[in-house]
Design a protein around this motif. Structure first.
Motif, PDB file in Angstrom:
ATOM      1  N   LEU A 162       8.651   5.795  -7.975  1.00 41.65           N
ATOM      2  CA  LEU A 162       7.371   5.815  -8.683  1.00 41.65           C
ATOM      3  C   LEU A 162       7.386   6.921  -9.730  1.00 41.65           C
ATOM      4  CD1 LEU A 162       4.766   5.277  -5.804  1.00 41.65           C
ATOM      5  CD2 LEU A 162       5.559   3.624  -7.504  1.00 41.65           C
ATOM      6  N   GLY A 163       6.890   6.614 -10.888  1.00 41.24           N
ATOM      7  CA  GLY A 163       6.905   7.572 -11.988  1.00 41.24           C
ATOM      8  C   GLY A 163       7.952   7.268 -13.029  1.00 41.24           C
ATOM      9  N   SER A 215      14.448 -18.783  -8.167  1.00 41.28           N
ATOM     10  CA  SER A 215      14.268 -17.791  -9.212  1.00 41.28           C
ATOM     11  C   SER A 215      15.558 -17.693 -10.009  1.00 41.28           C
ATOM     12  CB  SER A 215      13.923 -16.415  -8.619  1.00 41.28           C
ATOM     13  OG  SER A 215      15.068 -15.814  -8.038  1.00 41.28           O
ATOM     14  N   LEU A 216      15.523 -16.916 -11.091  1.00 40.62           N
ATOM     15  CA  LEU A 216      16.710 -16.687 -11.912  1.00 40.62           C
ATOM     16  C   LEU A 216      17.285 -15.297 -11.661  1.00 40.62           C
ATOM     17  CD1 LEU A 216      15.537 -18.307 -15.273  1.00 40.62           C
ATOM     18  CD2 LEU A 216      17.030 -19.282 -13.511  1.00 40.62           C
ATOM     19  N   LEU A 217      16.837 -14.623 -10.617  1.00 37.42           N
ATOM     20  CA  LEU A 217      17.386 -13.321 -10.258  1.00 37.42           C
ATOM     21  C   LEU A 217      18.797 -13.490  -9.693  1.00 37.42           C
ATOM     22  CD1 LEU A 217      14.281 -11.778  -8.469  1.00 37.42           C
ATOM     23  CD2 LEU A 217      14.941 -11.518 -10.861  1.00 37.42           C
ATOM     24  N   VAL A 218      19.660 -12.495  -9.943  1.00 36.13           N
ATOM     25  CA  VAL A 218      21.032 -12.577  -9.442  1.00 36.13           C
ATOM     26  C   VAL A 218      21.177 -11.925  -8.074  1.00 36.13           C
ATOM     27  CG1 VAL A 218      22.024 -12.714 -11.753  1.00 36.13           C
ATOM     28  CG2 VAL A 218      21.697 -10.477 -10.686  1.00 36.13           C
ATOM     29  N   ALA A 219      20.247 -11.059  -7.689  1.00 32.26           N
ATOM     30  CA  ALA A 219      20.366 -10.373  -6.405  1.00 32.26           C
ATOM     31  C   ALA A 219      19.067  -9.675  -6.057  1.00 32.26           C
ATOM     32  CB  ALA A 219      21.507  -9.351  -6.440  1.00 32.26           C
ATOM     33  N   SER A 220      18.926  -9.339  -4.777  1.00 30.58           N
ATOM     34  CA  SER A 220      17.885  -8.424  -4.306  1.00 30.58           C
ATOM     35  C   SER A 220      18.583  -7.134  -3.900  1.00 30.58           C
ATOM     36  CB  SER A 220      17.131  -9.019  -3.115  1.00 30.58           C
ATOM     37  OG  SER A 220      16.398 -10.159  -3.504  1.00 30.58           O
ATOM     38  N   LEU A 221      18.086  -6.017  -4.390  1.00 26.34           N
ATOM     39  CA  LEU A 221      18.748  -4.732  -4.196  1.00 26.34           C
ATOM     40  C   LEU A 221      17.851  -3.790  -3.404  1.00 26.34           C
ATOM     41  CD1 LEU A 221      20.005  -4.224  -7.871  1.00 26.34           C
ATOM     42  CD2 LEU A 221      21.196  -5.393  -5.998  1.00 26.34           C
ATOM     43  N   THR A 222      18.443  -3.072  -2.473  1.00 29.55           N
ATOM     44  CA  THR A 222      17.768  -1.981  -1.782  1.00 29.55           C
ATOM     45  C   THR A 222      18.465  -0.699  -2.201  1.00 29.55           C
ATOM     46  OG1 THR A 222      17.257  -3.415   0.102  1.00 29.55           O
ATOM     47  CG2 THR A 222      17.054  -1.045   0.438  1.00 29.55           C
ATOM     48  N   ALA A 223      17.728   0.178  -2.871  1.00 30.69           N
ATOM     49  CA  ALA A 223      18.360   1.298  -3.558  1.00 30.69           C
ATOM     50  C   ALA A 223      18.068   2.627  -2.889  1.00 30.69           C
ATOM     51  CB  ALA A 223      17.901   1.351  -5.013  1.00 30.69           C
ATOM     52  N   GLN A 224      19.019   3.545  -3.062  1.00 30.34           N
ATOM     53  CA  GLN A 224      18.799   4.928  -2.701  1.00 30.34           C
ATOM     54  C   GLN A 224      18.177   5.659  -3.890  1.00 30.34           C
ATOM     55  OE1 GLN A 224      22.473   6.562  -1.213  1.00 30.34           O
ATOM     56  NE2 GLN A 224      22.800   4.888   0.248  1.00 30.34           N
ATOM     57  N   GLU A 225      18.121   6.967  -3.850  1.00 31.31           N
ATOM     58  CA  GLU A 225      17.480   7.741  -4.911  1.00 31.31           C
ATOM     59  C   GLU A 225      18.221   7.555  -6.233  1.00 31.31           C
ATOM     60  OE1 GLU A 225      16.091  12.348  -5.835  1.00 31.31           O
ATOM     61  OE2 GLU A 225      16.703  11.722  -3.829  1.00 31.31           O
ATOM     62  N   ALA A 260      17.375  -8.541 -11.621  1.00 33.99           N
ATOM     63  CA  ALA A 260      17.411  -8.424 -10.169  1.00 33.99           C
ATOM     64  C   ALA A 260      16.124  -7.757  -9.709  1.00 33.99           C
ATOM     65  CB  ALA A 260      18.630  -7.617  -9.714  1.00 33.99           C
ATOM     66  N   GLU A 261      15.817  -7.926  -8.434  1.00 34.43           N
ATOM     67  CA  GLU A 261      14.653  -7.281  -7.841  1.00 34.43           C
ATOM     68  C   GLU A 261      15.119  -6.129  -6.969  1.00 34.43           C
ATOM     69  OE1 GLU A 261      10.749  -9.223  -6.177  1.00 34.43           O
ATOM     70  OE2 GLU A 261      12.208  -9.092  -4.555  1.00 34.43           O
ATOM     71  N   LEU A 262      14.505  -4.958  -7.163  1.00 30.36           N
ATOM     72  CA  LEU A 262      14.945  -3.750  -6.458  1.00 30.36           C
ATOM     73  C   LEU A 262      13.824  -3.207  -5.593  1.00 30.36           C
ATOM     74  CD1 LEU A 262      17.113  -0.877  -7.741  1.00 30.36           C
ATOM     75  CD2 LEU A 262      14.838  -0.304  -6.884  1.00 30.36           C
ATOM     76  N   MET A 263      14.187  -2.755  -4.394  1.00 26.55           N
ATOM     77  CA  MET A 263      13.266  -2.102  -3.487  1.00 26.55           C
ATOM     78  C   MET A 263      13.816  -0.715  -3.186  1.00 26.55           C
ATOM     79  SD  MET A 263      10.408  -3.085  -1.768  1.00 26.55           S
ATOM     80  CE  MET A 263      10.616  -4.810  -1.315  1.00 26.55           C
ATOM     81  N   GLY A 264      12.954   0.299  -3.271  1.00 24.94           N
ATOM     82  CA  GLY A 264      13.412   1.649  -3.036  1.00 24.94           C
ATOM     83  C   GLY A 264      12.314   2.536  -2.498  1.00 24.94           C
ATOM     84  N   ASP A 265      12.675   3.797  -2.221  1.00 22.06           N
ATOM     85  CA  ASP A 265      11.715   4.765  -1.723  1.00 22.06           C
ATOM     86  C   ASP A 265      10.685   5.079  -2.806  1.00 22.06           C
ATOM     87  OD1 ASP A 265      11.005   6.875   0.401  1.00 22.06           O
ATOM     88  OD2 ASP A 265      11.210   8.069  -1.414  1.00 22.06           O
ATOM     89  N   GLY A 297       0.818  -1.201   0.000  1.00 19.46           N
ATOM     90  CA  GLY A 297       0.000   0.000   0.000  1.00 19.46           C
ATOM     91  C   GLY A 297       0.855   1.255   0.000  1.00 19.46           C
ATOM     92  N   PRO A 298       0.259   2.383  -0.354  1.00 16.47           N
ATOM     93  CA  PRO A 298       1.016   3.620  -0.467  1.00 16.47           C
ATOM     94  C   PRO A 298       1.554   4.146   0.858  1.00 16.47           C
ATOM     95  CG  PRO A 298      -1.354   4.024  -0.727  1.00 16.47           C
ATOM     96  CD  PRO A 298      -1.162   2.552  -0.693  1.00 16.47           C
ATOM     97  N   ARG A 299       1.008   3.724   1.986  1.00 13.33           N
ATOM     98  CA  ARG A 299       1.441   4.255   3.272  1.00 13.33           C
ATOM     99  C   ARG A 299       2.827   3.773   3.664  1.00 13.33           C
ATOM    100  NH1 ARG A 299      -4.092   3.562   6.932  1.00 13.33           N
ATOM    101  NH2 ARG A 299      -5.460   4.830   5.586  1.00 13.33           N
ATOM    102  N   THR A 300       3.284   2.658   3.134  1.00 12.85           N
ATOM    103  CA  THR A 300       4.593   2.128   3.522  1.00 12.85           C
ATOM    104  C   THR A 300       5.734   2.962   2.954  1.00 12.85           C
ATOM    105  OG1 THR A 300       4.707   0.646   1.600  1.00 12.85           O
ATOM    106  CG2 THR A 300       3.634  -0.189   3.583  1.00 12.85           C
ATOM    107  N   GLY A 301       5.485   3.663   1.858  1.00 10.33           N
ATOM    108  CA  GLY A 301       6.529   4.485   1.268  1.00 10.33           C
ATOM    109  C   GLY A 301       7.589   3.702   0.541  1.00 10.33           C
ATOM    110  N   ARG A 302       7.316   2.441   0.202  1.00  7.80           N
ATOM    111  CA  ARG A 302       8.288   1.604  -0.501  1.00  7.80           C
ATOM    112  C   ARG A 302       7.715   1.166  -1.847  1.00  7.80           C
ATOM    113  NH1 ARG A 302      12.976   2.365   1.213  1.00  7.80           N
ATOM    114  NH2 ARG A 302      13.734   0.244   0.789  1.00  7.80           N
ATOM    115  N   ALA A 303       8.617   0.939  -2.796  1.00  7.15           N
ATOM    116  CA  ALA A 303       8.212   0.489  -4.130  1.00  7.15           C
ATOM    117  C   ALA A 303       9.156  -0.606  -4.590  1.00  7.15           C
ATOM    118  CB  ALA A 303       8.231   1.650  -5.122  1.00  7.15           C
ATOM    119  N   ARG A 304       8.616  -1.516  -5.398  1.00  6.79           N
ATOM    120  CA  ARG A 304       9.393  -2.643  -5.930  1.00  6.79           C
ATOM    121  C   ARG A 304       9.373  -2.584  -7.442  1.00  6.79           C
ATOM    122  NH1 ARG A 304       6.369  -6.784  -4.417  1.00  6.79           N
ATOM    123  NH2 ARG A 304       7.409  -7.195  -2.434  1.00  6.79           N
ATOM    124  N   VAL A 305      10.491  -2.961  -8.059  1.00  5.45           N
ATOM    125  CA  VAL A 305      10.564  -2.994  -9.512  1.00  5.45           C
ATOM    126  C   VAL A 305      11.615  -4.013  -9.934  1.00  5.45           C
ATOM    127  CG1 VAL A 305      12.285  -1.139  -9.642  1.00  5.45           C
ATOM    128  CG2 VAL A 305      10.803  -1.598 -11.605  1.00  5.45           C
TER     129      VAL A 305
END
Length: 465
Positions: free
Chosen positions: A141-142, A162-172, A131-136, A106-114
């Protein structure tokens, strides 16, 4: 019914799932074993020891399984040897987005996945890998699919199976390349539909329409989302095979009505499917829906159910060879199960209802809703642990308006993107969308009424607990 492609589809699916769940050594063993069966069977046929009509299907299934396992093994090896696997802590990564960033929880968490494709780590180019990325959410978004960005990320191990090479947590992120022109156009159409819907509809309907038409749930009310889930209608707010069947079917009807030959109409249908995939984003779920939608269009326009099942088998094999991770996705299993039910059992139930003096149109809707819900219910229960008590009733009630919303909504999205936001195109689109207000109200009312009761969905204990 022509079930000749059933065995190859089941074998390819089983081998792909086993390869993802097991080690790469197991995948290699599956490839060698299946290849040996195909070679021995072919040799026996050539030498006249056994007839092709006896063993031909087994040879084809084994050959496809060997091809699938070999392809999967090569991808697993590339995944294991990728330089990002050796990284730990933080790194600067250049990557290309492969989907729209979506809010998580949901939008309240402030997190997005791509999902992204990593192209460079630090100053070193690396083989392109997913890879799977999680960020602010505010920063990500956009952004559009196809955009190249650079960001500092924290590298973690990828999800299992899965065939992903990593899970990433990204900054801006910092953009270093724009999206392709077709993705830019698709993004503009999606954005304009959200804008025009907000002008012409109430908040709930305005957030629902983009989801029903383009699978865009970014503005969908969270409570309404839960009501749709409890009512067994959540599949309508994501792109599904029915979306493709309805939109492409309407386009083909228009083409055929002006006297276009069948072969030209088939090409037009292919163009519409490709264009719709671009519009709603070529993610794994969309590719799966496109394959299932193509089967639905084939069944609708050929009126030959015997040809639908081979097409379904070909779609399963092709989809798994192209995107092996579909083998473990519940949405893929739900689509295949629902399509099988509609092709095999829905016509029989429809005919029985018509014998009981049920109107033809109503009988068609009830037959499709009942068979799809009954066949997919065990899969839904196994995945979610919940069973929608009102699912069949809810789907029957909303079925008459789904096609209208899909066709008119898609037309409004395309027309609305022509010209400026306050131009003639946007005005026509707003009028079309306002005309959908009663249908959207009806869908919201059904979801609220049926999904809002405490007993709409019940917990089902797992036999493995």
């Amino acid at each position: 019914m022509d079930f000749r492609l059933l065995l190859p589809a089941v074998v390819v699916w089983s081998v792909t799932a086993a390869g993802l769940l097991a080690s790469s050594a197991t995948t290699i063993g599956l490839a060698v074993g299946a290849g040996a069966i195909a070679v021995v069977g072919t040799g026996a046929c050539v030498m006249g020891r056994i007839g092709w009509e006896t063993i031909g299907l087994v040879v084809v299934a084994a050959g496809l399984a060997a091809m699938c396992a070999t392809s999967l093994s090569l991808r697993q090896e590339a995944r294991a040897d990728h330089p990002l696997r050796a990284e730990s802590g933080k790194a600067t990564v250049v990557m290309t987005l492969r989907g729209d960033p979506t809010p998580v929880g949901g939008p309240r968490t402030g997190r997005a996945r791509v999902r992204v494709d990593v192209e460079q780590v630090g100053a070193r180019p690396v083989p392109e890998a997913p890879a799977e990325l999680m960020g602010d959410a505010r920063a990500w978004l956009g952004l559009l699919p196809g955009q190249r960005v650079v960001a500092v990320v924290r590298v973690r191990p990828p999800p299992d199976h899965s065939l992903l090479v990593a899970s990433l947590t990204a900054q801006e992120p910092r953009t270093v390349g724009g999206p392709p022109a077709y993705e830019l156009g698709a993004g503009a159409i999606r954005e304009r539909l959200r804008t025009v819907a907000a002008r012409g509809l109430g908040p709930e309907s305005a957030g629902l329409l983009p989801g029903l038409v383009l699978g865009d749930e970014s503005a969908l009310d969270e409570q309404l989302r839960e009501d749709f889930r409890d009512a067994g209608l959540s599949h309508l707010t994501a792109v599904s095979g029915s979306n493709f069947a309805i939109v492409c079917g309407a386009a083909l009807l228009v083409v055929r009505s002006v006297g276009v030959p069948p072969r030209v109409a088939a090409i037009a249908g292919l163009v519409v499917i490709v264009g719709f995939v671009i519009l709603v984003r070529p993610s794994p779920s969309v590719l799966r829906a496109a394959l299932m939608g193509a089967v639905g269009v084939l069944a609708l326009f050929t009126s030959r159910r015997a040809q639908s099942f081979p097409a379904l088998g070909a779609a399963v094999v092709g989809g798994l060879l192209w995107w092996p991770e579909l083998a473990l996705q519940p949405g893929f299993a739900l689509s295949v199960a629902a399509t099988c039910a509609i092709v095999i059992w829905a016509p029989r139930l429809r005919d029985r209802l018509r014998q009981w003096r049920c109107p033809p149109g109503v009988a068609e809707v009830i037959a499709m809703a009942v068979t799809a819900q009954v066949v997919t219910a065990p899969i839904v229960v196994a995945v979610t642990g919940r069973f929608s008590v009102v699912g069949i009733v809810a789907n029957v009630l909303v079925a008459p308006v789904v096609a209208v919303i899909s066709v008119v909504g898609t037309l409004a999205a395309l027309i609305g993107a022509i010209g400026p936001p306050d131009g003639p195109g946007a005005l026509v689109a707003e009028l079309l969308i306002r005309a959908l207000a009663p249908e959207l109200w009806w869908m919201v009312w059904c979801a609220r009424t049926l999904g809002g009761v405490s007993w709409a969905s019940v917990d089902v204990p797992s036999p493995f607990d």
